[in-house]
Design an enzyme around this catalytic site. Structure first.
Site, PDB file in Angstrom:
ATOM      1  N   THR A 146      -2.803  -7.427  -1.663  1.00  0.00           N
ATOM      2  CA  THR A 146      -1.735  -7.781  -2.870  1.00  0.00           C
ATOM      3  C   THR A 146      -2.067  -9.148  -3.170  1.00  0.00           C
ATOM      4  O   THR A 146      -2.165 -10.365  -2.141  1.00  0.00           O
ATOM      5  CB  THR A 146      -0.243  -7.621  -2.288  1.00  0.00           C
ATOM      6  OG1 THR A 146       0.629  -8.397  -3.273  1.00  0.00           O
ATOM      7  CG2 THR A 146      -0.025  -7.856  -0.920  1.00  0.00           C
ATOM      8  N   CYS A 163      -2.757  -8.748 -10.284  1.00  0.00           N
ATOM      9  CA  CYS A 163      -2.094  -7.897  -9.287  1.00  0.00           C
ATOM     10  C   CYS A 163      -2.570  -6.521  -8.871  1.00  0.00           C
ATOM     11  O   CYS A 163      -3.353  -5.992 -10.293  1.00  0.00           O
ATOM     12  CB  CYS A 163      -0.601  -7.494 -10.074  1.00  0.00           C
ATOM     13  SG  CYS A 163       0.315  -6.420  -9.166  1.00  0.00           S
TER      14      CYS A 163
END
Length: 240
Positions: free
Chosen positions: A83, A196
């Protein structure tokens, strides 16, 4: 091949993509029935998201550092935080383990520079777009970074948490992201970082007039390269 440790679950939707990418890339490199050596620790994202929302980053760092230690104990030779946002606590995670942490922003910056670009637009969570832990790392790598205006940032952030992290992909959100990308290009962006790992579930190269840099794929490519670059510690010598 070295063993890749995946610190995932943030969200599991993109972590599943990491697993797929690592195995496809390994098969492409080695052929046949080869697949990636990897171990996965998947956290409960609801707990992490609450820590994010409350600004309790020190606690979040402790949670991920403990998870990374478990990956190392399970045999990981290198670790990926799957992430972008949680790279805010990357230093704490690296401090807790003795194996390398492969930083996602570094892999992304390397790809952008290899493409000959210097000014990029960044899409991601509000934390990633607005705070220095990620933008500053890219800037340290020689890149100029621009982000959407406030309304665009709010839209990009909302879609990530309310839709993509929950497995929801909407055409109207794809169209909205395309408008945000168009605005960044108008502001001078030569490329777009999909900063992202869930964003790759929504938009890709076909949605942008300039090159896009999908961070999950770039991270996975760098991990496979690192895992195959030298023998795994303690591995038997290759047969001639």
């Amino acid at each position: 091949m070295k063993t890749i440790g995946l610190l995932g679950g943030m969200s599991w939707e993109s972590t599943a993509e990491y697993y797929r990418l690592l195995n496809e890339l390994t098969r492409d490199r080695l052929g046949g029935l080869h697949s990636a050596r990897c171990v996965l620790y998947s956290v409960d994202f609801a707990e992490i998201e609450q820590l994010q929302a409350e600004g309790r980053w020190t606690e979040a760092g402790e949670v991920l550092a403990a998870a990374a230690q478990r990956l190392e104990a399970a045999g990981a030779d290198l670790v990926l935080i799957c992430t972008n946002t949680m790279h805010k606590v990357a230093d704490r995670v690296q401090a807790g383990i003795s194996v390398p942490l492969l930083h996602l922003a570094d892999a992304t910056a390397d790809a952008v520079k290899a493409a000959g670009l210097t000014r990029v637009g960044l899409l991601g969570t509000a934390f990633t777009m607005e705070q220095e832990f990620y933008r500053g790392r890219l800037a340290a790598g020689g890149l100029e970074v621009c982000v959407p205006e406030a309304a665009g940032r709010a839209l990009v952030h909302r879609v990530i948490y309310e839709e993509l992290c929950q497995g929801v992909v909407r055409e109207e959100s794809r169209a909205a992201y395309r408008r945000v990308i168009k605005g960044l290009v108008a502001a001078g962006a030569q490329g777009i970082i999909l900063g992202c790992t869930e964003i790759e579930l929504l938009v890709g190269a076909e949605d942008s007039p300039v090159p896009v840099f999908p961070t999950a794929r770039l991270h996975a490519e760098a991990a496979v390269e690192a895992a195959l670059s030298a023998p795994r510690p303690g591995a038997p010598a290759a047969r001639s």
